[in-house]
Every structure is written in structure tokens, then in C-alpha cells.
Write a protein that holds these residues in place. Structure first.
Motif, PDB file in Angstrom:
ATOM      1  N   ASP A   1       0.853  -1.312   0.155  1.00 50.02           N
ATOM      2  CA  ASP A   1       0.003  -0.052  -0.138  1.00 50.02           C
ATOM      3  C   ASP A   1       0.917   1.289  -0.117  1.00 50.02           C
TER       4      ASP A   1
ATOM      5  N   ASP B   1       2.535  21.204   5.775  1.00 49.70           N
ATOM      6  CA  ASP B   1       2.514  20.040   6.827  1.00 49.70           C
ATOM      7  C   ASP B   1       3.042  20.578   8.114  1.00 49.70           C
TER       8      ASP B   1
ATOM      9  N   ASP C   1      -6.437  23.319   8.109  1.00 45.24           N
ATOM     10  CA  ASP C   1      -5.987  23.718   6.565  1.00 45.24           C
ATOM     11  C   ASP C   1      -6.984  24.252   5.991  1.00 45.24           C
TER      12      ASP C   1
ATOM     13  N   ARG D   1      -7.434  13.088   7.940  1.00 46.99           N
ATOM     14  CA  ARG D   1      -7.590  12.284   9.302  1.00 46.99           C
ATOM     15  C   ARG D   1      -7.841  13.335  10.254  1.00 46.99           C
TER      16      ARG D   1
ATOM     17  N   LEU E   1       8.369   1.208   8.387  1.00 50.02           N
ATOM     18  CA  LEU E   1       7.237   0.283   8.467  1.00 50.02           C
ATOM     19  C   LEU E   1       6.371   0.481   7.492  1.00 50.02           C
TER      20      LEU E   1
ATOM     21  N   ASN F   1       2.800   0.416   6.971  1.00 51.74           N
ATOM     22  CA  ASN F   1       1.488   0.261   7.747  1.00 51.74           C
ATOM     23  C   ASN F   1       1.982  -0.661   9.238  1.00 51.74           C
TER      24      ASN F   1
HETATM   25  N1  LIG Z   1       6.688   3.928   4.771  1.00 56.24           N
HETATM   26  C1  LIG Z   1       5.430   3.997   4.638  1.00 56.24           C
HETATM   27  N2  LIG Z   1       4.942   4.228   3.524  1.00 56.24           N
HETATM   28  C2  LIG Z   1       3.538   4.218   3.461  1.00 56.24           C
HETATM   29  C3  LIG Z   1       2.828   3.806   4.591  1.00 56.24           C
HETATM   30  C4  LIG Z   1       3.473   3.277   5.705  1.00 56.24           C
HETATM   31  O1  LIG Z   1       2.844   3.020   6.692  1.00 56.24           O
HETATM   32  N3  LIG Z   1       4.822   3.467   5.748  1.00 56.24           N
HETATM   33  N4  LIG Z   1       1.285   3.657   4.575  1.00 56.24           N
HETATM   34  C5  LIG Z   1       0.676   3.943   3.278  1.00 56.24           C
HETATM   35  C6  LIG Z   1      -0.621   4.260   3.571  1.00 56.24           C
HETATM   36  S1  LIG Z   1      -1.906   3.385   3.923  1.00 56.24           S
HETATM   37  C7  LIG Z   1      -1.120   5.631   3.548  1.00 56.24           C
HETATM   38  S2  LIG Z   1      -2.851   5.853   3.705  1.00 56.24           S
HETATM   39  C8  LIG Z   1      -0.124   6.510   3.067  1.00 56.24           C
HETATM   40  C9  LIG Z   1      -0.432   7.734   4.001  1.00 56.24           C
HETATM   41  O2  LIG Z   1       0.871   8.513   3.773  1.00 56.24           O
HETATM   42  P1  LIG Z   1       0.222  10.238   3.821  1.00 56.24           P
HETATM   43  O3  LIG Z   1      -0.788  10.712   3.139  1.00 56.24           O
HETATM   44  O4  LIG Z   1       1.808  10.826   3.846  1.00 56.24           O
HETATM   45  O5  LIG Z   1       0.022  10.306   5.426  1.00 56.24           O
HETATM   46  P2  LIG Z   1       0.550  10.123   6.940  1.00 56.24           P
HETATM   47  O6  LIG Z   1       1.639   9.331   7.013  1.00 56.24           O
HETATM   48  O7  LIG Z   1      -0.792   9.660   7.523  1.00 56.24           O
HETATM   49  O8  LIG Z   1       0.835  11.713   7.396  1.00 56.24           O
HETATM   50  C10 LIG Z   1       1.759  12.592   6.435  1.00 56.24           C
HETATM   51  C11 LIG Z   1       1.819  13.731   7.080  1.00 56.24           C
HETATM   52  O9  LIG Z   1       0.566  14.636   7.227  1.00 56.24           O
HETATM   53  C12 LIG Z   1       0.972  15.438   8.256  1.00 56.24           C
HETATM   54  N5  LIG Z   1      -0.442  15.698   8.946  1.00 56.24           N
HETATM   55  C13 LIG Z   1      -1.186  15.397   9.930  1.00 56.24           C
HETATM   56  N6  LIG Z   1      -2.165  15.899  10.149  1.00 56.24           N
HETATM   57  C14 LIG Z   1      -2.187  16.922   9.266  1.00 56.24           C
HETATM   58  C15 LIG Z   1      -3.163  18.243   9.006  1.00 56.24           C
HETATM   59  O10 LIG Z   1      -4.078  18.332   9.833  1.00 56.24           O
HETATM   60  N7  LIG Z   1      -2.735  19.117   8.050  1.00 56.24           N
HETATM   61  C16 LIG Z   1      -1.730  18.929   7.290  1.00 56.24           C
HETATM   62  N8  LIG Z   1      -1.478  19.638   6.324  1.00 56.24           N
HETATM   63  N9  LIG Z   1      -0.879  17.679   7.433  1.00 56.24           N
HETATM   64  C17 LIG Z   1      -1.058  17.085   8.300  1.00 56.24           C
HETATM   65  C18 LIG Z   1       1.751  14.707   9.275  1.00 56.24           C
HETATM   66  O11 LIG Z   1       2.416  15.504  10.067  1.00 56.24           O
HETATM   67  C19 LIG Z   1       2.603  13.985   8.317  1.00 56.24           C
HETATM   68  O12 LIG Z   1       4.016  14.331   8.127  1.00 56.24           O
HETATM   69  O13 LIG Z   1       1.136   6.290   3.062  1.00 56.24           O
HETATM   70  C20 LIG Z   1       1.429   4.873   2.392  1.00 56.24           C
HETATM   71  N10 LIG Z   1       2.882   4.610   2.279  1.00 56.24           N
END
Ligand SMILES: Nc1nc2c(c(=O)[nH]1)N[C@H]1C(S)=C(S)[C@@H](COP(=O)(O)OP(=O)(O)OC[C@H]3O[C@@H](n4cnc5c(=O)[nH]c(N)nc54)[C@H](O)[C@@H]3O)O[C@H]1N2
Ligand SMILES: Nc1nc2c(c(=O)[nH]1)N[C@H]1C(S)=C(S)[C@@H](COP(=O)(O)OP(=O)(O)OC[C@H]3O[C@@H](n4cnc5c(=O)[nH]c(N)nc54)[C@H](O)[C@@H]3O)O[C@H]1N2
Ligand code: SF4
Ligand SMILES: [Mo]
Length: 674
Positions: free
Chosen positions: A15, A204, A225, A302, A567, A569
Motif C-alpha cells: 500500500d 505540513d 487547513d 484524518r 514500517l 503500515n
Molecule cells: N513507509 C510507509 N509508507 C506508507 C505507509 C506506511 O505505513 N509506511 N502507509 C501507506 C498508507 S496506507 C497511506 S494511507 C499513505 C499515507 O501517507 P500520507 O498521506 O503521507 O499520510 P501520513 O503518513 O498519515 O501523514 C503524512 C503527513 O501529514 C501530516 N499531517 C497530519 N495532520 C495534518 C493536518 O491536519 N494538516 C496537514 N497539512 N498535514 C497533516 C503529518 O504531520 C505527516 O507528516 O502512505 C502509504 N505509504
């Protein structure tokens, strides 16, 4: 093959935005090394750090993997099992399912699934079985990105039609809003954002490596935001940087928004979000110059008002005409349908009897309720780690009378609660197809080794269960080869699957796809709906609101638990080399917040709220803004020592404004020294 060496191409089905091409090196028929495909446009010879370790570590290690079907012999949660044959496991499960269906509604069979593998078949085929069964599905996106789907549905009619990242060569600005590509899309961070001629703006709260490398970094307080977007729209309108011709042609509702914008000045924006007015001006200027891309991170929604936030931010391309031309657009996700895949066919929609789904935020409550749940299946998901209300959920999973079946490739916290554990073959062990959700490419996943031990691909497990249930529908038994051939035809990939595997990845179109080139938006009006009658009908405001969440009170901090670079997820914490990279579970505070609490680096601190408490090691760093705390998701509760909990012990599972979706970055905690 050179002498005894063979190199095979396949694709990472995690993912992840990147969907990397992989080279599997085999010697004398054995897999010896798994690396990034040097020919692949994303991976360019290197996987991300976590997969480089995990694919050469736990994925190939029979001691780390589940290799046999297991039946529980200990108490639920203990993880004590005896191996059984597939026939015994499948037969035992089918007998219990028939009893349940014979004594009440099949909706008491609940199933959860998500992102273990996002491959087309292994990620979707089992739905055919559950539709036929009449089971009730936990709506998977409610733990991740559902609010964004609903919100973008109102504005542009779809959340799964994104820009084509190849168009960045024609962009003057890329606005990354609420995502951390340095962790969640490591190759987009490393290559795509570096190679574009565009200026990069990151919005962010945290100064992560992508923000650090950006031309401009705006740090709003989490959940503010929408106000930031309104202040930017104020500047764009004031400075004549809106595209009136586009607005007239492609949108409805501008007349309802425009008069309101006057009030939302940059200084108002600063007061609401904490972002200096001059930075709001600068961001509006860069974005307004265009053509510009807007990447909406999944993290952005979120929040308690996450749907409204997505609606508000997604008005930026609408009022500046950043669609239907090279270098312009918005991306949340690029869905499989966008590449031509008929998802109704893949998931067996013809077998769907219309049982409604329910939110993963309600999972613990549902599993406590004996009248509403008699069996629980998990496949491609580790809810004992990833779901909210962790302690309550673990307790619910201990219910003796709940038939609990878990399909996974590793012995997770969730499998520990199972009556039957069914061992899945990994993505290296069966053919499939992969459609990354960022790029417009489509890829082959190749079987590069035999399934480990007695493991079977997800789809084969559910074919066997269908047979044991006595079902006769052909869809339940369709072969992988047939599905692959059908989906390749849908996507327009010519030639055989063997030829496709040799290529690895293809782009269905040679040139970048222009987003909404035909000006047809799949909304009720066919236009971008700045004002949405549908939203109003559903109980939301017609036009998005410039609202913000209240700041935490009484010394509480806003806990952000985003993706960890080490990691995937809730996967990989069981890999020894990754565990070493991770170190102890920690929380990072801004130096001022640490000082205000008399805390210093290395202290053992307790995070608490009404849902639970968790002890972590303190890190102190000004990458985290005042008022917030940062701790990564995805550790395995059972590997966390005595507590047997991770950050989701603190997550109350509150729902955001839209889609009954998670607001996991809206959690508040107090922090004190243990
Ligand atoms: N390495 C790695 N990669 C992944 C995943 C993983 O677990 N590990 N998970 C996968 C999955 S399932 C998903 S959904 C994606 C998620 O990936 P992203 O969409 O990047 O989401 P997050 O990792 O939840 O958070 C990213 C950033 O959002 C910021 N953030 C939090 N709240 C807010 C807010 O209110 N406003 C703003 N502007 N920023 C905010 C946080 O500070 C963080 O730096 O990544 C995918 N890729
Ligand atoms: N606190 C907090 N919690 C979060 C989030 C957050 O930001 N903060 N993010 C949320 C998000 S965005 C998401 S998407 C969810 C993800 O939550 P999960 O879906 O639970 O996490 P994954 O680790 O992607 O996958 C689950 C399991 O699938 C297994 N798996 C891998 N390959 C296969 C296979 O081929 N077959 C089978 N049967 N299993 C396989 C893995 O071993 C793993 O145990 O977590 C959510 N939880
Ligand atoms: S998880 Fe993402 S970055 Fe890592 S190998 Fe897979 S696709 Fe590439
Ligand atoms: Mo996710």
C-alpha cells in the motif's frame, strides 16, 4: 539465464504510492537477492529501505512466516496453536459458518480486509466469497481515507481520477498538502519531486525531509487547513490570479464563494492556522502562477473536519483553472478503474446482495455485540495493531463464542486471537497484477518462487472455502490465469502474460494523460461543484467552510501518528534488521513543549487520554511544532514489552465529518514523566 543465474522482474504490491519494479535474482533456482529493478522508472535499481530489508529478511524466512494452517489450543490472544491440514481447517471453518447461517442472519459473519497486498486478485478476489456468503464487510477505507473520497465526490465527482505525475515536467509549482512522501512515497520524494522544474511547496505541521527540501514549507496547526485554503483563495482573488474563463466554463457555485473570500485575509489566516501571513501570500503567488499540481495527502483528511478540509483545499485548482492542461491537476489517488480495470468484475459485484458496510471505527463495539457478530474473518489486515480502541478491541477478540479466522503471511497480534490461522503465500509466490495509486502505470506481479511450506494465495484459500460451503457460482472458482487475461484486456495490454512479465511495467498511454481534458466532471451537474446541492442534502454546508479545530486545552497535545519510513503500515516490525532501525517506540515533542513539562530527551513518558495510556521514550526536536506530538504508526503491540499496545491504544476511534472515517491525527493526549 547466465550459467545458473536468473533475473526476474516483478512488482511491489504494498500500500504505497510508488509501486516499485523489482528484480529477483535467482541462483540455481533459488531466490538469493531481491532488489529494485534498474530499468524501472520508479525504483531505478533501489527499493525503499524497509522493503530492501523485509523482502530479503522475513519474506524469505520460513521461521518468520506462517507456513501451515493452525488451530488454536491456547486461550484467545495467547497465540498457541497446533498445525492442522488444509482439509481440517477449511472443513472446520465451513461447518461453523453453516451453523451460523442456519441459526440467524449471515450478516453476523463480519469480515475486515485492507492493504496487506494491494494486488488486483489477492487484494480483491476474496470479496466474491463474502458477497456470496452474505457477510457484512467492514468498510476498509474508513480506517484510512474515506472522508477524502466523499469530499472529492462532492467537488469533482471522483477521488480516484488524479493527475498523471508525468505531467510534472510542464508544471511551475507542485503543492504537496498533508502528505509526507519522504516516508510514504520514498521514490516520489527522491526522484519525482527533485527532477521537476516546478517549485515545491509543502503544507505540513511537521518539518519532515520532503518539507525540508521544499522551496516553501507552511506549518499550519493540524486541522486548520481549510482556513489556510481560504486565506490563499483570498490572495488569489485579490491579486487577479483566478481564471474566470475556466470558472465560467467548468464550475458552479463561484458566486456563493467569491463574496465570502474578502473576509479571509492572510492575517486572519495567520491567526487561525499559525502560518505567517507572508508565507500565505508567497504560497498563493507560486501556486497561482501555474500550471500547478496539487497533491492531497491522505493524512490531510484524518481530522474531525477532514471532509470539509479536503473540499476547501480542492477548490484551489478549480478557481485557478488548474485542470485540463499539461502540468495542472489534483491528485488524491489514481484508482484501478482509471487504468481500465473493471472492479465490479474483479470483486464479483454480481454476487453482492447489498449488505451495507460499517465503519472500522465501530469494529470493537460490533465484536462485543453477540447479537451482531458470530464470526470474524480478517484477511490482508492486522486490526489488533491498526484499528482504534486497541484495548477494547483486543478484549472483544477474546470472546470465546466468536469464530475468528485470520489469513496472513506472518503471525501477527491479530492471528494470536484466531481460532484458525490460514497461511497465505506472499506476493513472490503467485502471479497477479499491480496498479499503483500514484502513477498511471500498470504492472505484472510474477511468481518467482514456490509458495513457502503449505501456504496458498488468498484467492485459492477462498476458492477452497467456497467449495467446502457447497457453492456453485462460477465466479467463485475463476482461475488466476483467466482473471489476469481478462484484466489485461480491460487495460489494453497486448500479448501474453509472459510477455507482460518480461516488461514488468507498462503505461497504457505513451503521453501524460491530461486530467479532465474533456471538461467532464462526474458530478451531478457535470461541472466542478464549488457549491454542492448533494452535500447540502447530506447535511453538510453547500460551500466548504473556513473552519478550524479548537486548539488542545488543559496542557494536552495533538498526537500525530503518521507513516514510519521503516514500517509498512502494520507490517515489518517482526524483521530483526528493521527492529534495529526502529529502536524503541518514541514520541517527539518540540523543545518548548518538553521544557514546559520539565522533560528531556530519553525520558520515559506516559501519553494518556480517556481511551488509554502508553509509555514511550521521549525525543525532542523542533521538526515538530509546538502543541503537537509525533509518534509513528505500525509497531506490533506484542513486541512492545509488557504493555502489548501501540499508539492505537490512545485512539478513541472518533469519526470525521464525512464517510464515518478515521480522524486519527485528531487525537489529543497529555504527556508526563513516568
Ligand atoms: N513507509 C510507509 N509508507 C506508507 C505507509 C506506511 O505505513 N509506511 N502507509 C501507506 C498508507 S496506507 C497511506 S494511507 C499513505 C499515507 O501517507 P500520507 O498521506 O503521507 O499520510 P501520513 O503518513 O498519515 O501523514 C503524512 C503527513 O501529514 C501530516 N499531517 C497530519 N495532520 C495534518 C493536518 O491536519 N494538516 C496537514 N497539512 N498535514 C497533516 C503529518 O504531520 C505527516 O507528516 O502512505 C502509504 N505509504
Ligand atoms: N495510529 C494510526 N493508525 C493507523 C493509521 C495511522 O495513520 N495512525 N493509518 C491507517 C491506515 S492509513 C491504514 S491503510 C491501516 C492499515 O492497516 P492494515 O491493513 O492492518 O496494515 P497492513 O500492514 O497494510 O496489512 C495488514 C496485514 O496484511 C498482511 N499481508 C501482507 N501480504 C499479505 C497477503 O498476501 N495475504 C494476506 N492474507 N495477508 C497479507 C500483513 O502481514 C499484515 O499483517 O492502518 C490504519 N491505522
Ligand atoms: S513499499 Fe513502496 S517504496 Fe517500498 S519497495 Fe514497495 S513500492 Fe517501493
Ligand atoms: Mo492507508
Amino acid at each position: 539465464m547466465i550459467f545458473d543465474k536468473e533475473i526476474l522482474k516483478t512488482t511491489c504490491p504494498r500500500d504505497c504510492y510508488d509501486a516499485c519494479g523489482i528484480s529477483v535474482i535467482k541462483r540455481k533456482g533459488r531466490v538469493t537477492k531481491i532488489v529494485g529493478d534498474p530499468d524501472h522508472y520508479v525504483s531505478r535499481g533501489a527499493l525503499c529501505g524497509k522493503c530492501a530489508l523485509a523482502y530479503n529478511g522475513i519474506f524469505l524466512d520460513p521461521k518468520a512466516r506462517l507456513t501451515q494452517p493452525l488451530k488454536r489450543i491456547g486461550a484467545k490472544g495467547e497465540g498457541r496453536f497446533a498445525p492442522v491440514s488444509w482439509d481440517e481447517a477449511i472443513g472446520g471453518i465451513a461447518t461453523r459458518l453453516k451453523e451460523i447461517i442456519g441459526t440467524g442472519p449471515a450478516t453476523r459473519i463480519v469480515h475486515a480486509h485492507y492493504t496487506g497486498t494491494c494486488a488486483v486478485i489477492a487484494g480483491n478476489f476474496p470479496l466474491r466469497f463474502f458477497y456470496r456468503l452474505g457477510a457484512q464487510e467492514v468498510e476498509p477505507d474508513t480506517v484510512c481515507n474515506m472522508a477524502g473520497h466523499v469530499a472529492l465526490g462532492y467537488v469533482i465527482g471522483s477521488s480516484a481520477i488524479g493527475f498523471d505525475p508525468r505531467t510534472a515536467k510542464d508544471s511551475s509549482c507542485i503543492l504537496v498538502w498533508g502528505a509526507n512522501p519522504s516516508a510514504s512515497a520514498p521514490h516520489a520524494h527522491k526522484h519525482w519531486l527533485k527532477e521537476t522544474p516546478a517549485k515545491v511547496i509543502v503544507v505540513d505541521p511537521v518539518r519532515h525531509p520532503t518539507a525540508e527540501a521544499a522551496d516553501l514549507h507552511l506549518q499550519p496547526f493540524p486541522g486548520t487547513d481549510a482556513a489556510l485554503a481560504f486565506a490563499m483563495m483570498h490572495v488569489l482573488t485579490r491579486d487577479g490570479r483566478i481564471d474566470r474563463a475556466f470558472i465560467d466554463k467548468a464550475t458552479i457555485g463561484w458566486n456563493e464563494l467569491e463574496p465570502r473570500l474578502e473576509h479571509y485575509t492572510p492575517s486572519w489566516g495567520e491567526a487561525m492556522t499559525g502560518v505567517p501571513a507572508a508565507q500565505i501570500e508567497a504560497a498563493a503567488k507560486l501556486y497561482g502562477a501555474g500550471p500547478s499540481l496539487l497533491w492531497l495527502g491522505q493524512a490531510l483528511q484524518r481530522q474531525q473536519k477532514g471532509g470539509n478540509i479536503i473540499r476547501a483545499v480542492s477548490l484551489l485548482p478549480a478557481i485557478t483553472g488548474n485542470y485540463a492542461k499539461p502540468g495542472a491537476g489534483l491528485l488524491y489517488l489514481n484508482g484501478k478503474k482509471r487504468k481500465g480495470v473493471d472492479m465490479g468484475y474483479v470483486t464479483g459485484a454480481s454476487l453482492n446482495t447489498g449488505v451495507p458496510t460499517f465503519s472500522q471505527m465501530d469494529l470493537a463495539a460490533r465484536l462485543e455485540d453477540k447479537a451482531k457478530s458470530a464470526a470474524f474473518f480478517c484477511w490482508n489486515i492486522n486490526p489488533a495493531a491498526s484499528s482504534p480502541e486497541q484495548k477494547r478491541l483486543h478484549n472483544a477478540l477474546k470472546r470465546e463464542d466468536l469464530l475468528n479466522v485470520v489469513v496472513d503471511i506472518f503471525p501477527t497480534d491479530t492471528t494470536d486471537f484466531a481460532d484458525y490461522v490460514l497461511p497465505a503465500a506472499s506476493f513472490l509466490e503467485h502471479d497477479d497484477l499491480v496498479s499503483g495509486y500514484f502513477n498511471m502505470s500498470f504492472s505484472a506481479q510474477a511468481k518467482v518462487m514456490e509458495p513457502m511450506g503449505e501456504t496458498l494465495p488468498n484467492q485459492e484459500i477462498f476458492r477452497r472455502l467456497a467449495l467446502a460451503m457447497g457453492y456453485s457460482e462460477a465466479e467463485l472458482y475463476e482461475s488466476d490465469d483467466a482473471i489476469i487475461a481478462n484484466v489485461m484486456r480491460q487495460v489494453g495490454i497486448k500479448g501474453s502474460f509472459d510477455e507482460f512479465k518480461a516488461k514488468g511495467t507498462v503505461f497504457p498511454t505513451a503521453e501524460p494523460v491530461i486530467q479532465f481534458a474533456d471538461f467532464k466532471f462526474p458530478t451531478p451537474s457535470g461541472k466542478i461543484e464549488i457549491a454542492s446541492a448533494q452535500a447540502e442534502k447530506d447535511g453538510f454546508s453547500r460551500v466548504p467552510e473556513p473552519s478550524v479545530d479548537d486548539r488542545p486545552k488543559d496542557g494536552q497535545l495533538r498526537l500525530l501518528t503518521p507513516a514510519s519510513p521503516w514500517l509498512m503500515n502494520d507490517s515489518y516490525a517482526n524483521d530483526a534488521k528493521i527492529a534495529k532501525q526502529l529502536g524503541s517506540a518514541s514520541v517527539t515533542l518540540n523543545p518548548k513543549d518538553a521544557a514546559a513539562r520539565g522533560l528531556k530527551r530519553g525520558d520515559r513518558v506516559r501519553l494518556s487520554n480517556r481511551t488509554g495510556s502508553l509509555d514511550l521514550i521521549l525525543a525532542v526536536d523542533d521538526v515538530v511544532p509546538e502543541g503537537a506530538a509525533l509518534s509513528y504508526k505500525g509497531r506490533w503491540p506484542k513486541l512492545e514489552g509488557g504493555s502489548r499496545l501501540n499508539v492505537n491504544a490512545l485512539n478513541p476511534g472518533l469519526k470525521s465529518d464525512m464517510g464515518e472515517s478515521t480522524c486519527v491525527h485528531g487525537v489529543e493526549v497529555t504527556i508526563e514523566r513516568v
